[in-house]
Design a protein around this motif. Structure first.
Motif, mmCIF file in Angstrom:
data_model
loop_
_atom_site.group_PDB
_atom_site.id
_atom_site.type_symbol
_atom_site.label_atom_id
_atom_site.label_comp_id
_atom_site.label_asym_id
_atom_site.label_seq_id
_atom_site.Cartn_x
_atom_site.Cartn_y
_atom_site.Cartn_z
ATOM 1 N N ASP A 342 0.826 -1.208 0.000
ATOM 2 C CA ASP A 342 0.000 0.000 0.000
ATOM 3 C C ASP A 342 0.860 1.257 0.000
ATOM 4 O OD1 ASP A 342 -2.248 -1.596 0.051
ATOM 5 O OD2 ASP A 342 -2.507 -1.463 2.226
ATOM 6 N N ARG A 343 1.980 1.248 0.779
ATOM 7 C CA ARG A 343 2.855 2.415 0.807
ATOM 8 C C ARG A 343 3.511 2.647 -0.547
ATOM 9 N NH1 ARG A 343 1.356 5.590 4.493
ATOM 10 N NH2 ARG A 343 3.365 6.646 4.630
ATOM 11 N N SER A 344 3.813 1.560 -1.247
ATOM 12 C CA SER A 344 4.431 1.674 -2.565
ATOM 13 C C SER A 344 3.470 2.295 -3.578
ATOM 14 C CB SER A 344 4.887 0.292 -3.049
ATOM 15 O OG SER A 344 5.617 0.385 -4.233
ATOM 16 N N ALA A 345 2.155 2.156 -3.304
ATOM 17 C CA ALA A 345 1.138 2.678 -4.228
ATOM 18 C C ALA A 345 0.627 4.065 -3.836
ATOM 19 C CB ALA A 345 -0.039 1.700 -4.289
ATOM 20 N N GLN A 346 1.154 4.650 -2.758
ATOM 21 C CA GLN A 346 0.611 5.914 -2.258
ATOM 22 C C GLN A 346 1.094 7.116 -3.073
ATOM 23 O OE1 GLN A 346 1.976 7.303 1.558
ATOM 24 N NE2 GLN A 346 4.071 6.637 1.206
ATOM 25 N N TRP A 347 0.279 8.172 -3.081
ATOM 26 C CA TRP A 347 0.668 9.466 -3.653
ATOM 27 C C TRP A 347 0.866 10.442 -2.506
ATOM 28 C CZ3 TRP A 347 1.964 10.713 -8.520
ATOM 29 C CH2 TRP A 347 1.573 9.850 -9.563
ATOM 30 N N ILE A 348 1.973 11.173 -2.510
ATOM 31 C CA ILE A 348 2.230 12.198 -1.498
ATOM 32 C C ILE A 348 1.942 13.547 -2.145
ATOM 33 C CG2 ILE A 348 3.928 13.216 0.063
ATOM 34 C CD1 ILE A 348 5.442 10.527 -0.064
ATOM 35 N N PRO A 349 1.062 14.362 -1.548
ATOM 36 C CA PRO A 349 0.690 15.641 -2.165
ATOM 37 C C PRO A 349 1.911 16.547 -2.379
ATOM 38 C CG PRO A 349 -0.785 15.105 -0.343
ATOM 39 C CD PRO A 349 0.332 14.119 -0.288
ATOM 40 N N THR A 350 1.893 17.287 -3.480
ATOM 41 C CA THR A 350 3.018 18.161 -3.823
ATOM 42 C C THR A 350 3.304 19.218 -2.749
ATOM 43 O OG1 THR A 350 2.667 17.797 -6.187
ATOM 44 C CG2 THR A 350 3.895 19.774 -5.571
ATOM 45 N N PRO A 351 2.280 19.891 -2.175
ATOM 46 C CA PRO A 351 2.591 20.868 -1.118
ATOM 47 C C PRO A 351 3.333 20.238 0.062
ATOM 48 C CG PRO A 351 0.347 21.155 -1.888
ATOM 49 C CD PRO A 351 0.847 19.891 -2.506
ATOM 50 N N GLU A 352 2.963 18.992 0.408
ATOM 51 C CA GLU A 352 3.628 18.295 1.511
ATOM 52 C C GLU A 352 5.086 18.003 1.156
ATOM 53 O OE1 GLU A 352 4.675 16.427 4.876
ATOM 54 O OE2 GLU A 352 2.838 17.590 4.556
ATOM 55 N N LEU A 353 5.342 17.618 -0.094
ATOM 56 C CA LEU A 353 6.714 17.335 -0.518
ATOM 57 C C LEU A 353 7.570 18.599 -0.529
ATOM 58 C CD1 LEU A 353 6.073 14.766 -3.398
ATOM 59 C CD2 LEU A 353 7.196 14.307 -1.214
ATOM 60 N N ASN A 354 6.978 19.726 -0.889
ATOM 61 C CA ASN A 354 7.743 20.966 -0.892
ATOM 62 C C ASN A 354 8.039 21.450 0.525
ATOM 63 O OD1 ASN A 354 8.285 21.573 -3.693
ATOM 64 N ND2 ASN A 354 6.076 21.793 -3.936
ATOM 65 N N ARG A 355 7.165 21.164 1.472
ATOM 66 C CA ARG A 355 7.470 21.449 2.875
ATOM 67 C C ARG A 355 8.632 20.573 3.341
ATOM 68 N NH1 ARG A 355 1.830 22.238 3.361
ATOM 69 N NH2 ARG A 355 1.456 20.028 3.834
ATOM 70 N N PHE A 356 8.595 19.304 2.922
ATOM 71 C CA PHE A 356 9.688 18.391 3.251
ATOM 72 C C PHE A 356 11.018 18.920 2.700
ATOM 73 C CE2 PHE A 356 12.317 15.033 1.308
ATOM 74 C CZ PHE A 356 12.791 14.401 2.456
ATOM 75 N N LEU A 357 10.999 19.381 1.447
ATOM 76 C CA LEU A 357 12.215 19.882 0.806
ATOM 77 C C LEU A 357 12.771 21.089 1.568
ATOM 78 C CD1 LEU A 357 13.767 19.011 -1.756
ATOM 79 C CD2 LEU A 357 12.578 20.832 -2.983
ATOM 80 N N SER A 358 11.877 21.958 2.009
ATOM 81 C CA SER A 358 12.300 23.130 2.781
ATOM 82 C C SER A 358 12.905 22.717 4.123
ATOM 83 C CB SER A 358 11.103 24.053 3.005
ATOM 84 O OG SER A 358 11.454 25.157 3.806
ATOM 85 N N ASP A 359 12.276 21.760 4.782
ATOM 86 C CA ASP A 359 12.773 21.282 6.080
ATOM 87 C C ASP A 359 14.157 20.657 5.940
ATOM 88 O OD1 ASP A 359 10.390 22.113 7.170
ATOM 89 O OD2 ASP A 359 9.507 20.097 7.291
ATOM 90 N N ILE A 360 14.344 19.871 4.875
ATOM 91 C CA ILE A 360 15.621 19.182 4.657
ATOM 92 C C ILE A 360 16.758 20.191 4.481
ATOM 93 C CG2 ILE A 360 16.898 17.871 2.897
ATOM 94 C CD1 ILE A 360 15.347 16.144 4.840
ATOM 95 N N GLN A 361 16.497 21.241 3.700
ATOM 96 C CA GLN A 361 17.535 22.242 3.468
ATOM 97 C C GLN A 361 17.859 23.042 4.723
ATOM 98 O OE1 GLN A 361 17.469 23.920 -0.838
ATOM 99 N NE2 GLN A 361 15.325 23.404 -0.413
ATOM 100 N N ALA A 362 16.858 23.151 5.609
ATOM 101 C CA ALA A 362 17.097 23.836 6.880
ATOM 102 C C ALA A 362 17.932 22.964 7.818
ATOM 103 C CB ALA A 362 15.763 24.197 7.526
ATOM 104 N N ILE A 363 17.708 21.627 7.766
ATOM 105 C CA ILE A 363 18.450 20.699 8.627
ATOM 106 C C ILE A 363 19.907 20.581 8.168
ATOM 107 C CG2 ILE A 363 18.655 18.271 9.325
ATOM 108 C CD1 ILE A 363 15.579 18.105 9.075
ATOM 109 N N ARG A 364 20.096 20.457 6.863
ATOM 110 C CA ARG A 364 21.444 20.266 6.316
ATOM 111 C C ARG A 364 21.546 21.017 5.005
ATOM 112 N NH1 ARG A 364 24.237 14.338 5.247
ATOM 113 N NH2 ARG A 364 25.860 15.004 3.799
ATOM 114 N N GLU A 365 22.377 22.023 4.992
ATOM 115 C CA GLU A 365 22.513 22.851 3.801
ATOM 116 C C GLU A 365 23.073 22.031 2.648
ATOM 117 O OE1 GLU A 365 24.032 27.395 2.912
ATOM 118 O OE2 GLU A 365 25.269 26.107 4.189
#
Length: 435
Positions: A342-365
């Motif tokens: 089921d996890r392999s078939a899931q879609w992650i919303p684009t706004p959520e992924l862009n929040r993730f991307l922002s968080d990652i860059q804040a954690i490690r440049e």
């Protein structure tokens, strides 16, 4: 509803598996000149003129056979007959009528399952008269066919479809779970324990299973196909043998599965061969979970095994202790495998992924390469099974392997994708290169 089933039975080496491959238009069944290759009963989907049905390939039935698996092979073939809607008795037209054919015909005559006699190895139309000898079986008109050349197989398919019960309901999509691993790790024992019956042959001899055996089950209201496979060895060790073809079927089973359950022998711990097999599943875009079988007879350190897997496998699958003998952990194992599907078939919303991307860059440049720093602007998912993501960056050449792995691992942690293969594509954004 289940498709109608056709059991293909006969004496050893009459060409049953070759005929099954011809009728189904596949190469699913292992075929080799060595007699007695097929041991378990194997289900293969087929279709003719819009009518779908399931062919069941079986091992050669020899009532006089005395080798170590003869009785178990006979039992598996007879079970297939009991569950079938139709039987195809395959005989060797070139060899003529043999006592083994007559003994099997006695089992079939007067039984509840209708029978079609296929006189195989008639490779030339001028040899069709060879089929006449098999009228003596008392099972109706024998059909001359050639599994290798295709002669008469269309007529055989026509007759099969004519005699099958009509099923109009469409098949539901099902989740495929393939059990893969080294020889003698206990894959077949796990399948039998989950089914509550001796569905596949189990012996102490490594390499007993040669085909990939599909079996449908229902788990908590959900339809699942369990695929038992032959033990995987390095190809160089099985080149030129019947085990080589069994190995190919195992690898293909992983390609077709939603989840691979990598079965390890807990008495050995997680070996380099187990890790290689898990890597093979990942390369085939298959989600994975590690099952340490035989847990009831080992003192292997579970935490140590988990640490090895986390350190060595990029996909970071779960490691679970199970026992085919006691049944320990098996329901939890199947539940975990279905959750992974089921996890392999899931879609992650684009706004959520862009929040993730922002968080990652804040954690490690992001890194700087030759004085220019990587910048990541946008992230979106565009595929499932396996999940695939695209990240727009200022210059993909500035993406280091270490940072790509860091991002992938954080993505797994955030969205609980341990054991699920991921693909992340870094793409240079137009007009933003080198900024």
């Amino acid at each position: 509803m289940k498709r109608p089933t056709v059991a293909v039975v006969g004496y050893p080496n009459v060409g049953k598996s070759t005929l099954v491959n011809r009728l189904s238009g596949t190469r699913e069944a292992v075929v080799h000149e060595q007699p007695g290759v097929t041991r378990d009963r194997k289900e293969i989907e087929a279709d003719w003129n819009g009518v779908g049905f399931t062919l069941i390939d079986t091992g050669g039935v020899d009532f006089a056979g005395e080798h170590e698996m003869a009785e178990e092979i006979r039992r598996q073939a007879l079970v297939a007959l009991q569950e079938a809607d139709l039987a195809v008795l395959v005989v060797d037209a070139r060899a003529g009528l043999r006592p083994g054919d007559a003994e099997l015909a006695r089992e079939l005559r007067g039984g509840p399952v209708p029978v079609i006699v296929a006189a195989n190895k008639v490779d030339d139309a001028r040899q069709s008269g060879l089929a006449g000898e098999f009228y003596g079986l008392g099972l109706g008109d024998p059909l001359p066919v050639s599994a290798t050349q295709g002669l008469g197989t269309g007529d055989l398919l026509d007759r099969i479809v004519e005699r099958l019960p009509q099923v109009s309901a469409e098949l539901r999509e099902v989740t495929r779970l393939a059990l893969i691993g080294r020889p003698n790790a206990g894959k077949s024992s796990l399948v039998n324990r989950l089914l509550g019956e001796e569905r596949v042959i189990v012996t102490d001899v490594a390499g007993t299973t040669r085909d990939s055996i599909d079996t449908r089950i229902e788990f908590e209201g959900r339809e699942v196909i369990l695929v038992d496979t032959a033990g995987l060895r390095r190809r160089t060790k099985v080149a030129g043998t019947v085990d080589y073809y069994a190995q190919l079927r195992s690898e293909q089973a992983a390609e077709r599965a939603d989840v691979a359950i990598v079965v390890c022998d807990a008495t050995d711990g997680v070996t380099s061969e187990d890790l290689r097999i898990a890597e093979m599943a990942m390369k085939n875009k298959c989600a994975t979970v590690i099952a340490l079988n035989k847990w009831d007879v080992t003192r292997t350190d579970l935490e140590d095994a988990k640490a090895i897997v986390k350190r060595k496998l990029r996909q970071r699958p779960q490691v679970m202790a199970v026992s085919a003998t006691t049944g320990r952990g098996l329901k939890r194992l199947v539940a975990e495998a279905l959750w992974l599907a089921d996890r392999s078939a899931q879609w992650i919303p684009t706004p959520e992924l862009n929040r993730f991307l922002s968080d990652i860059q804040a954690i490690r440049e992001p890194p700087a390469v030759r004085g220019k720093r990587l910048r990541m602007y946008y992230m979106a998912q565009y595929q499932t099974r396996p999940p695939r993501f695209a990240i727009q960056v200022n210059n993909r050449g500035q993406v280091t392997r270490a940072y790509a792995y860091f991002l992938e691992n954080r993505l797994r942690e955030r969205y609980k994708l341990e054991g699920v293969p991921l693909v992340i594509d870094f793409k240079t954004a137009r007009g933003r290169s080198e900024r």
